[in-house]
Design a protein around this motif. Structure first.
Motif, PDB file in Angstrom:
ATOM      1  N   LYS A 112      10.027 -10.437  -5.131  1.00 53.92           N
ATOM      2  CA  LYS A 112      10.785 -11.224  -6.106  1.00 53.92           C
ATOM      3  C   LYS A 112       9.863 -12.123  -6.929  1.00 53.92           C
ATOM      4  CE  LYS A 112      14.832 -14.236  -6.451  1.00 53.92           C
ATOM      5  NZ  LYS A 112      15.892 -14.950  -5.697  1.00 53.92           N
TER       6      LYS A 112
ATOM      7  N   THR B  95      13.639  -2.002  -7.166  1.00 52.85           N
ATOM      8  CA  THR B  95      13.504  -2.110  -8.616  1.00 52.85           C
ATOM      9  C   THR B  95      14.442  -1.183  -9.375  1.00 52.85           C
ATOM     10  OG1 THR B  95      11.659  -0.549  -8.401  1.00 52.85           O
ATOM     11  CG2 THR B  95      11.113  -2.885  -8.570  1.00 52.85           C
TER      12      THR B  95
ATOM     13  N   TYR C 149       6.699 -11.675  -7.699  1.00 56.51           N
ATOM     14  CA  TYR C 149       5.826 -10.944  -8.612  1.00 56.51           C
ATOM     15  C   TYR C 149       6.553  -9.884  -9.433  1.00 56.51           C
ATOM     16  CZ  TYR C 149       1.946 -13.214  -6.251  1.00 56.51           C
ATOM     17  OH  TYR C 149       1.078 -14.156  -5.748  1.00 56.51           O
ATOM     18  N   GLY C 150       7.850  -9.680  -9.144  1.00 51.90           N
ATOM     19  CA  GLY C 150       8.640  -8.725  -9.925  1.00 51.90           C
ATOM     20  C   GLY C 150       8.731  -7.346  -9.348  1.00 51.90           C
ATOM     21  N   SER C 151       7.858  -7.007  -8.425  1.00 55.22           N
ATOM     22  CA  SER C 151       7.875  -5.694  -7.773  1.00 55.22           C
ATOM     23  C   SER C 151       6.929  -5.731  -6.586  1.00 55.22           C
ATOM     24  CB  SER C 151       7.445  -4.580  -8.737  1.00 55.22           C
ATOM     25  OG  SER C 151       6.066  -4.703  -9.067  1.00 55.22           O
TER      26      SER C 151
END
Length: 435
Positions: A40, A95, A42-44
Protein backbone atom coordinates in the motif's frame (compact mmCIF):
# COMPACT_ATOMS: atom_id res chain seq x y z
CA UNK A 1 -18.63 -15.00 -16.88
CA UNK A 2 -16.10 -12.51 -15.49
CA UNK A 3 -12.71 -14.04 -14.86
CA UNK A 4 -9.10 -13.21 -14.20
CA UNK A 5 -6.03 -14.55 -16.02
CA UNK A 6 -4.49 -17.94 -15.53
CA UNK A 7 -0.79 -17.96 -14.70
CA UNK A 8 0.20 -18.53 -18.32
CA UNK A 9 -1.96 -15.60 -19.40
CA UNK A 10 -0.24 -13.08 -17.10
CA UNK A 11 1.56 -10.34 -18.97
CA UNK A 12 5.11 -9.25 -18.10
CA UNK A 13 4.04 -6.63 -15.55
CA UNK A 14 1.63 -9.03 -13.85
CA UNK A 15 4.34 -11.68 -13.60
CA UNK A 16 6.67 -9.15 -11.98
CA UNK A 17 3.94 -8.26 -9.48
CA UNK A 18 3.22 -11.93 -8.79
CA UNK A 19 6.90 -12.71 -8.18
CA UNK A 20 7.24 -9.68 -5.89
CA UNK A 21 4.18 -10.77 -3.89
CA UNK A 22 5.78 -14.20 -3.44
CA UNK A 23 9.06 -12.58 -2.36
CA UNK A 24 7.31 -10.55 0.33
CA UNK A 25 5.21 -13.48 1.51
CA UNK A 26 8.23 -15.75 1.95
CA UNK A 27 10.45 -13.15 3.62
CA UNK A 28 10.96 -14.12 7.24
CA UNK A 29 9.74 -11.43 9.62
CA UNK A 30 7.00 -10.14 7.30
CA UNK A 31 3.44 -11.17 8.12
CA UNK A 32 0.30 -10.43 6.14
CA UNK A 33 -0.10 -6.99 7.72
CA UNK A 34 3.46 -5.94 7.00
CA UNK A 35 3.27 -7.22 3.41
CA UNK A 36 0.09 -5.26 2.79
CA UNK A 37 1.50 -2.19 4.50
CA UNK A 38 4.46 -2.25 2.13
CA UNK A 39 2.36 -2.80 -0.98
CA UNK A 40 0.00 0.00 0.00
CA UNK A 41 2.80 2.42 0.86
CA UNK A 42 4.63 1.89 -2.44
CA UNK A 43 1.59 1.19 -4.64
CA UNK A 44 2.45 -2.40 -5.48
CA UNK A 45 4.47 -5.36 -4.26
CA UNK A 46 6.90 -4.85 -7.13
CA UNK A 47 7.59 -1.27 -6.10
CA UNK A 48 7.97 -2.35 -2.47
CA UNK A 49 10.68 -4.92 -3.20
CA UNK A 50 12.57 -2.43 -5.36
CA UNK A 51 12.73 -0.10 -2.33
CA UNK A 52 13.49 -2.72 0.32
CA UNK A 53 16.42 -0.69 1.65
CA UNK A 54 13.99 2.12 2.52
CA UNK A 55 11.41 0.11 4.48
CA UNK A 56 12.37 1.74 7.76
CA UNK A 57 11.10 5.07 6.38
CA UNK A 58 7.50 3.78 6.60
CA UNK A 59 7.96 2.54 10.16
CA UNK A 60 9.16 -1.05 9.70
CA UNK A 61 12.01 -2.36 11.84
CA UNK A 62 15.39 -2.74 10.08
CA UNK A 63 15.43 -6.56 10.36
CA UNK A 64 12.93 -7.43 7.59
CA UNK A 65 14.77 -5.28 5.05
CA UNK A 66 18.08 -6.88 6.02
CA UNK A 67 16.53 -10.35 5.78
CA UNK A 68 15.03 -9.54 2.39
CA UNK A 69 18.40 -8.39 1.08
CA UNK A 70 19.84 -11.78 2.09
CA UNK A 71 17.37 -13.46 -0.31
CA UNK A 72 16.53 -16.41 1.92
CA UNK A 73 12.99 -15.98 0.56
CA UNK A 74 14.06 -16.96 -2.94
CA UNK A 75 13.92 -20.82 -2.74
CA UNK A 76 10.39 -21.05 -1.22
CA UNK A 77 9.14 -18.33 -3.57
CA UNK A 78 10.57 -20.26 -6.52
CA UNK A 79 8.85 -23.45 -5.35
CA UNK A 80 5.51 -21.65 -5.26
CA UNK A 81 6.18 -20.10 -8.68
CA UNK A 82 6.93 -23.53 -10.15
CA UNK A 83 3.82 -25.05 -8.57
CA UNK A 84 1.70 -22.29 -10.13
CA UNK A 85 3.34 -22.80 -13.53
CA UNK A 86 2.47 -26.50 -13.39
CA UNK A 87 -1.13 -26.07 -12.18
CA UNK A 88 -1.90 -22.89 -14.17
CA UNK A 89 -4.58 -21.56 -11.77
CA UNK A 90 -6.30 -18.22 -12.10
CA UNK A 91 -4.44 -15.53 -10.13
CA UNK A 92 -6.02 -12.43 -8.64
CA UNK A 93 -3.47 -9.80 -7.68
CA UNK A 94 -4.06 -6.99 -5.21
CA UNK A 95 -3.39 -4.53 -8.05
CA UNK A 96 -6.14 -6.04 -10.26
CA UNK A 97 -9.32 -3.89 -10.59
CA UNK A 98 -11.33 -7.09 -10.03
CA UNK A 99 -9.95 -7.38 -6.47
CA UNK A 100 -12.93 -7.02 -4.06
CA UNK A 101 -13.03 -3.53 -2.47
CA UNK A 102 -14.15 -4.81 0.95
CA UNK A 103 -11.23 -7.23 1.09
CA UNK A 104 -8.80 -4.63 -0.25
CA UNK A 105 -9.68 -2.36 2.70
CA UNK A 106 -8.35 -4.84 5.29
CA UNK A 107 -5.00 -4.05 6.94
CA UNK A 108 -3.92 -7.66 6.25
CA UNK A 109 -5.47 -8.13 2.80
CA UNK A 110 -3.71 -10.90 0.83
CA UNK A 111 -1.50 -9.65 -1.99
CA UNK A 112 -2.65 -12.50 -4.21
CA UNK A 113 -5.38 -15.11 -4.37
CA UNK A 114 -5.57 -18.26 -6.43
CA UNK A 115 -9.00 -19.11 -7.78
CA UNK A 116 -11.19 -21.33 -9.90
CA UNK A 117 -14.71 -20.55 -11.04
CA UNK A 118 -16.87 -17.49 -11.63
CA UNK A 119 -15.02 -14.34 -10.55
CA UNK A 120 -18.06 -12.18 -11.29
CA UNK A 121 -19.33 -13.29 -7.88
CA UNK A 122 -16.73 -10.98 -6.35
CA UNK A 123 -18.70 -8.05 -7.78
CA UNK A 124 -21.84 -9.17 -5.93
CA UNK A 125 -22.63 -8.31 -2.33
CA UNK A 126 -21.19 -11.17 -0.26
CA UNK A 127 -22.39 -12.61 3.03
CA UNK A 128 -20.76 -15.35 5.13
CA UNK A 129 -22.55 -18.23 6.85
CA UNK A 130 -20.42 -20.42 9.16
CA UNK A 131 -20.92 -22.95 11.91
CA UNK A 132 -19.93 -26.26 13.43
CA UNK A 133 -18.26 -29.01 11.43
CA UNK A 134 -20.18 -31.60 13.41
CA UNK A 135 -23.47 -29.74 13.25
CA UNK A 136 -26.69 -31.64 13.85
CA UNK A 137 -29.22 -32.30 11.11
CA UNK A 138 -31.43 -29.45 12.23
CA UNK A 139 -28.59 -26.91 12.21
CA UNK A 140 -27.57 -28.00 8.72
CA UNK A 141 -31.16 -27.57 7.57
CA UNK A 142 -31.34 -24.08 9.09
CA UNK A 143 -28.01 -23.10 7.48
CA UNK A 144 -29.14 -24.40 4.09
CA UNK A 145 -32.44 -22.53 4.36
CA UNK A 146 -30.66 -19.27 5.20
CA UNK A 147 -28.14 -19.72 2.37
CA UNK A 148 -30.81 -20.48 -0.22
CA UNK A 149 -32.77 -17.32 0.48
CA UNK A 150 -29.72 -15.11 0.88
CA UNK A 151 -28.50 -16.29 -2.53
CA UNK A 152 -31.95 -15.74 -4.02
CA UNK A 153 -31.74 -12.19 -2.66
CA UNK A 154 -28.68 -11.51 -4.80
CA UNK A 155 -25.92 -12.22 -2.28
CA UNK A 156 -22.94 -14.47 -2.94
CA UNK A 157 -22.87 -16.76 0.10
CA UNK A 158 -19.37 -17.29 1.48
CA UNK A 159 -18.17 -20.14 3.69
CA UNK A 160 -15.11 -22.29 4.33
CA UNK A 161 -15.77 -25.59 2.49
CA UNK A 162 -15.64 -27.60 5.72
CA UNK A 163 -18.03 -30.38 6.71
CA UNK A 164 -21.30 -29.68 8.47
CA UNK A 165 -22.67 -26.15 8.21
CA UNK A 166 -20.21 -25.04 5.50
CA UNK A 167 -21.10 -27.90 3.17
CA UNK A 168 -24.83 -27.33 3.70
CA UNK A 169 -24.43 -23.62 2.96
CA UNK A 170 -22.50 -24.10 -0.29
CA UNK A 171 -24.84 -26.81 -1.56
CA UNK A 172 -27.94 -24.72 -0.94
CA UNK A 173 -26.51 -21.51 -2.39
CA UNK A 174 -25.33 -23.30 -5.54
CA UNK A 175 -28.96 -24.04 -6.37
CA UNK A 176 -29.46 -20.29 -6.80
CA UNK A 177 -27.47 -19.74 -10.03
CA UNK A 178 -24.19 -20.69 -8.37
CA UNK A 179 -24.09 -17.86 -5.84
CA UNK A 180 -21.48 -19.32 -3.50
CA UNK A 181 -17.82 -18.61 -2.75
CA UNK A 182 -15.66 -21.15 -0.91
CA UNK A 183 -12.47 -19.96 0.79
CA UNK A 184 -10.00 -22.79 1.27
CA UNK A 185 -7.44 -23.48 3.98
CA UNK A 186 -5.43 -25.51 1.45
CA UNK A 187 -4.03 -25.01 -2.01
CA UNK A 188 -6.60 -24.30 -4.71
CA UNK A 189 -6.08 -27.81 -6.10
CA UNK A 190 -6.65 -29.68 -2.82
CA UNK A 191 -10.14 -30.98 -2.06
CA UNK A 192 -10.46 -31.12 1.72
CA UNK A 193 -12.12 -32.87 3.45
CA UNK A 194 -12.32 -35.84 1.11
CA UNK A 195 -16.06 -36.17 1.77
CA UNK A 196 -16.57 -32.81 0.03
CA UNK A 197 -14.96 -33.86 -3.27
CA UNK A 198 -18.24 -33.72 -5.18
CA UNK A 199 -19.04 -30.30 -3.70
CA UNK A 200 -15.51 -29.12 -4.56
CA UNK A 201 -16.03 -29.97 -8.23
CA UNK A 202 -19.46 -28.30 -8.29
CA UNK A 203 -17.98 -25.15 -6.75
CA UNK A 204 -15.21 -25.06 -9.38
CA UNK A 205 -17.82 -25.36 -12.11
CA UNK A 206 -20.74 -23.27 -10.83
CA UNK A 207 -19.43 -21.14 -7.93
CA UNK A 208 -16.01 -19.77 -7.00
CA UNK A 209 -13.13 -21.23 -5.00
CA UNK A 210 -10.42 -18.97 -3.57
CA UNK A 211 -7.20 -19.68 -1.69
CA UNK A 212 -4.32 -17.61 -0.41
CA UNK A 213 -2.13 -20.71 -0.18
CA UNK A 214 0.26 -22.07 -2.78
CA UNK A 215 -0.91 -24.89 -5.06
CA UNK A 216 -0.34 -28.23 -3.40
CA UNK A 217 -0.48 -26.95 0.20
CA UNK A 218 -2.09 -29.61 2.39
CA UNK A 219 -4.37 -28.81 5.35
CA UNK A 220 -2.52 -27.47 8.39
CA UNK A 221 -4.24 -26.20 11.58
CA UNK A 222 -2.63 -22.77 11.28
CA UNK A 223 -4.03 -22.24 7.78
CA UNK A 224 -7.66 -22.05 8.85
CA UNK A 225 -7.63 -18.90 11.01
CA UNK A 226 -5.72 -17.25 8.15
CA UNK A 227 -8.52 -18.33 5.81
CA UNK A 228 -11.20 -17.08 8.20
CA UNK A 229 -10.15 -13.43 7.88
CA UNK A 230 -10.81 -13.69 4.13
CA UNK A 231 -14.26 -15.25 4.67
CA UNK A 232 -15.33 -12.33 6.84
CA UNK A 233 -13.30 -9.78 4.88
CA UNK A 234 -15.18 -10.50 1.65
CA UNK A 235 -18.54 -10.15 3.35
CA UNK A 236 -20.98 -7.48 4.46
CA UNK A 237 -21.72 -9.63 7.50
CA UNK A 238 -21.33 -13.05 9.09
CA UNK A 239 -24.05 -15.41 10.33
CA UNK A 240 -23.07 -18.08 12.86
CA UNK A 241 -25.29 -21.18 12.95
CA UNK A 242 -24.73 -23.60 15.87
CA UNK A 243 -21.46 -22.96 17.66
CA UNK A 244 -20.33 -24.37 20.99
CA UNK A 245 -18.78 -22.16 23.65
CA UNK A 246 -15.26 -22.38 22.19
CA UNK A 247 -16.10 -23.03 18.54
CA UNK A 248 -13.68 -21.92 15.87
CA UNK A 249 -16.62 -20.23 14.14
CA UNK A 250 -16.52 -17.63 16.90
CA UNK A 251 -13.07 -16.61 15.69
CA UNK A 252 -14.58 -15.76 12.31
CA UNK A 253 -17.22 -13.70 14.14
CA UNK A 254 -14.53 -11.90 16.14
CA UNK A 255 -12.58 -11.15 12.97
CA UNK A 256 -15.77 -9.78 11.42
CA UNK A 257 -16.19 -7.39 14.35
CA UNK A 258 -12.58 -6.23 13.98
CA UNK A 259 -13.26 -5.62 10.30
CA UNK A 260 -16.37 -3.57 11.13
CA UNK A 261 -18.74 -6.18 9.67
CA UNK A 262 -22.19 -7.03 10.98
CA UNK A 263 -22.43 -10.24 13.04
CA UNK A 264 -25.60 -12.34 13.28
CA UNK A 265 -26.37 -15.52 15.21
CA UNK A 266 -29.12 -18.14 15.16
CA UNK A 267 -29.92 -18.86 18.82
CA UNK A 268 -30.69 -22.47 19.70
CA UNK A 269 -32.54 -24.12 22.53
CA UNK A 270 -31.68 -22.85 26.00
CA UNK A 271 -29.16 -24.98 27.94
CA UNK A 272 -28.08 -26.86 24.77
CA UNK A 273 -24.25 -26.69 24.90
CA UNK A 274 -24.03 -26.89 21.12
CA UNK A 275 -25.41 -23.34 21.00
CA UNK A 276 -23.53 -21.71 23.88
CA UNK A 277 -21.26 -19.90 21.42
CA UNK A 278 -24.15 -18.34 19.51
CA UNK A 279 -25.89 -17.45 22.76
CA UNK A 280 -22.77 -15.61 23.90
CA UNK A 281 -22.61 -13.75 20.59
CA UNK A 282 -26.15 -12.50 21.16
CA UNK A 283 -25.24 -11.43 24.71
CA UNK A 284 -22.33 -9.47 23.26
CA UNK A 285 -24.52 -7.60 20.80
CA UNK A 286 -24.79 -9.83 17.70
CA UNK A 287 -28.11 -9.66 15.87
CA UNK A 288 -30.32 -12.63 16.78
CA UNK A 289 -32.01 -13.85 13.59
CA UNK A 290 -34.77 -16.35 12.97
CA UNK A 291 -35.06 -16.05 9.20
CA UNK A 292 -33.11 -14.92 6.16
CA UNK A 293 -35.60 -12.06 5.90
CA UNK A 294 -34.19 -10.64 9.17
CA UNK A 295 -30.76 -10.37 7.54
CA UNK A 296 -31.98 -9.09 4.18
CA UNK A 297 -34.09 -6.42 5.86
CA UNK A 298 -31.12 -5.30 7.98
CA UNK A 299 -28.81 -5.15 4.95
CA UNK A 300 -31.39 -3.56 2.61
CA UNK A 301 -29.69 -0.12 2.49
CA UNK A 302 -26.36 -1.71 1.50
CA UNK A 303 -28.01 -4.08 -0.99
CA UNK A 304 -29.68 -1.21 -2.83
CA UNK A 305 -26.16 -0.06 -3.79
CA UNK A 306 -25.93 -3.34 -5.75
CA UNK A 307 -29.32 -2.92 -7.41
CA UNK A 308 -31.31 -5.22 -5.11
CA UNK A 309 -34.74 -3.60 -4.76
CA UNK A 310 -36.86 -3.43 -1.64
CA UNK A 311 -39.72 -5.02 -3.60
CA UNK A 312 -37.53 -8.03 -4.39
CA UNK A 313 -36.61 -8.44 -0.74
CA UNK A 314 -40.25 -8.16 0.33
CA UNK A 315 -41.27 -10.85 -2.15
CA UNK A 316 -38.49 -13.13 -0.90
CA UNK A 317 -39.67 -12.66 2.68
CA UNK A 318 -43.18 -13.77 1.76
CA UNK A 319 -41.81 -16.77 -0.13
CA UNK A 320 -39.56 -17.72 2.77
CA UNK A 321 -42.43 -17.71 5.25
CA UNK A 322 -44.42 -20.04 2.99
CA UNK A 323 -41.50 -22.43 2.56
CA UNK A 324 -39.98 -22.40 6.07
CA UNK A 325 -41.78 -25.51 7.28
CA UNK A 326 -40.56 -27.46 4.27
CA UNK A 327 -36.94 -26.33 4.56
CA UNK A 328 -36.58 -26.77 8.34
CA UNK A 329 -38.69 -29.75 9.42
CA UNK A 330 -39.21 -30.85 13.00
CA UNK A 331 -36.96 -33.77 13.88
CA UNK A 332 -37.69 -36.83 15.90
CA UNK A 333 -35.37 -38.95 18.01
CA UNK A 334 -32.63 -37.57 20.21
CA UNK A 335 -31.98 -34.41 18.20
CA UNK A 336 -33.28 -31.25 19.87
CA UNK A 337 -35.59 -29.47 17.39
CA UNK A 338 -34.61 -25.98 16.34
CA UNK A 339 -36.92 -23.27 17.56
CA UNK A 340 -36.53 -19.59 18.43
CA UNK A 341 -34.69 -19.78 21.71
CA UNK A 342 -34.76 -18.04 25.03
CA UNK A 343 -31.12 -17.06 25.45
CA UNK A 344 -30.10 -18.52 28.82
CA UNK A 345 -28.93 -16.09 31.47
CA UNK A 346 -27.74 -18.76 33.90
CA UNK A 347 -24.05 -19.42 34.49
CA UNK A 348 -22.41 -21.51 31.75
CA UNK A 349 -22.52 -25.29 32.05
CA UNK A 350 -19.15 -26.63 33.26
CA UNK A 351 -16.66 -27.56 30.56
CA UNK A 352 -17.13 -31.29 31.04
CA UNK A 353 -20.74 -30.95 29.90
CA UNK A 354 -20.18 -28.55 27.05
CA UNK A 355 -19.82 -31.12 24.26
CA UNK A 356 -16.93 -29.26 22.64
CA UNK A 357 -15.44 -30.44 19.39
CA UNK A 358 -11.75 -31.07 18.89
CA UNK A 359 -9.56 -28.25 17.64
CA UNK A 360 -6.65 -30.50 16.81
CA UNK A 361 -8.20 -31.06 13.39
CA UNK A 362 -8.25 -28.08 11.03
CA UNK A 363 -11.52 -26.30 10.42
CA UNK A 364 -14.05 -24.87 12.80
CA UNK A 365 -13.46 -27.13 15.80
CA UNK A 366 -13.35 -26.00 19.41
CA UNK A 367 -10.90 -26.45 22.23
CA UNK A 368 -9.21 -29.85 22.42
CA UNK A 369 -9.94 -32.26 25.18
CA UNK A 370 -13.71 -32.66 24.82
CA UNK A 371 -14.25 -31.11 28.24
CA UNK A 372 -11.39 -32.99 29.95
CA UNK A 373 -8.59 -31.18 31.75
CA UNK A 374 -6.52 -29.03 29.40
CA UNK A 375 -3.61 -30.93 27.85
CA UNK A 376 -0.01 -29.84 28.31
CA UNK A 377 1.12 -27.06 26.01
CA UNK A 378 3.44 -27.75 23.09
CA UNK A 379 6.90 -26.25 23.06
CA UNK A 380 5.83 -23.53 20.61
CA UNK A 381 2.79 -22.64 22.71
CA UNK A 382 4.84 -22.47 25.90
CA UNK A 383 7.38 -20.13 24.25
CA UNK A 384 4.60 -17.88 22.95
CA UNK A 385 2.99 -17.64 26.39
CA UNK A 386 6.36 -16.94 28.01
CA UNK A 387 7.10 -14.15 25.51
CA UNK A 388 3.69 -12.53 26.02
CA UNK A 389 3.99 -12.72 29.80
CA UNK A 390 7.46 -11.19 29.79
CA UNK A 391 6.96 -8.52 27.15
CA UNK A 392 3.24 -7.78 27.30
CA UNK A 393 0.95 -7.58 24.25
CA UNK A 394 2.75 -8.08 20.94
CA UNK A 395 1.76 -7.68 17.31
CA UNK A 396 1.79 -11.00 15.41
CA UNK A 397 4.86 -10.15 13.31
CA UNK A 398 6.84 -9.06 16.39
CA UNK A 399 5.73 -12.19 18.25
CA UNK A 400 6.87 -14.41 15.36
CA UNK A 401 10.30 -12.78 15.52
CA UNK A 402 10.46 -13.04 19.32
CA UNK A 403 9.83 -16.81 19.34
CA UNK A 404 11.53 -17.58 15.99
CA UNK A 405 8.47 -19.15 14.36
CA UNK A 406 7.21 -19.07 10.79
CA UNK A 407 3.77 -17.47 10.45
CA UNK A 408 1.99 -20.80 9.77
CA UNK A 409 3.38 -22.40 12.95
CA UNK A 410 2.71 -19.24 14.95
CA UNK A 411 -0.92 -19.10 13.80
CA UNK A 412 -1.45 -22.78 14.59
CA UNK A 413 -0.16 -22.27 18.13
CA UNK A 414 -2.07 -19.01 18.65
CA UNK A 415 -5.36 -20.50 17.54
CA UNK A 416 -4.99 -23.34 20.07
CA UNK A 417 -3.97 -20.93 22.83
CA UNK A 418 -6.92 -18.66 22.03
CA UNK A 419 -9.40 -21.53 22.08
CA UNK A 420 -7.88 -22.78 25.33
CA UNK A 421 -8.41 -19.35 26.87
CA UNK A 422 -4.69 -18.74 27.36
CA UNK A 423 -4.32 -15.74 25.04
CA UNK A 424 -6.60 -13.05 23.66
CA UNK A 425 -6.39 -11.30 20.32
CA UNK A 426 -6.52 -7.51 20.51
CA UNK A 427 -7.26 -4.99 17.73
CA UNK A 428 -4.43 -4.68 15.23
CA UNK A 429 -3.52 -8.43 15.30
CA UNK A 430 -1.91 -7.99 18.73
CA UNK A 431 -2.03 -10.75 21.35
CA UNK A 432 -1.84 -10.77 25.12
CA UNK A 433 -1.54 -13.59 27.65
CA UNK A 434 -4.51 -14.25 29.90
CA UNK A 435 -2.93 -16.79 32.22
Amino acid sequence: MTSCPRWRELDAEQRKEYWAALALRHCRGLGARSCFRLAKAYGSAHAAVRHHREWTTIGLRPEPGITFAGESWRPPARREWDAAVQLNPRILLWTDPLYPPLLRALPDAPLLLYGEGDFSLLQSPCFAVVGARKAGEQARAVAAHMARYLAAGGLAVVSGMAQGVDAAVHGAALREIGRSIGVLGTGIDISYPASNRGLFERMRRDGLLLSEFAPGVRPQPGNFPIRNRIISGLSLGVLVVEAAERSGSLITARLALEQNREVYAVPGTALDSRHFGTHNLVRQGAHAVFSAEDILRDLAPRLREYGVSRQRLRALGEEERRDAARDVPELSGTETPFRPAVVPSAAPVPAAASGRESATSPGTGAAPGGGEALPGLSGDEARILDALRRRGPLQADDLAEAVALESAALNAALINLELLGQVRRLPGARYEALA
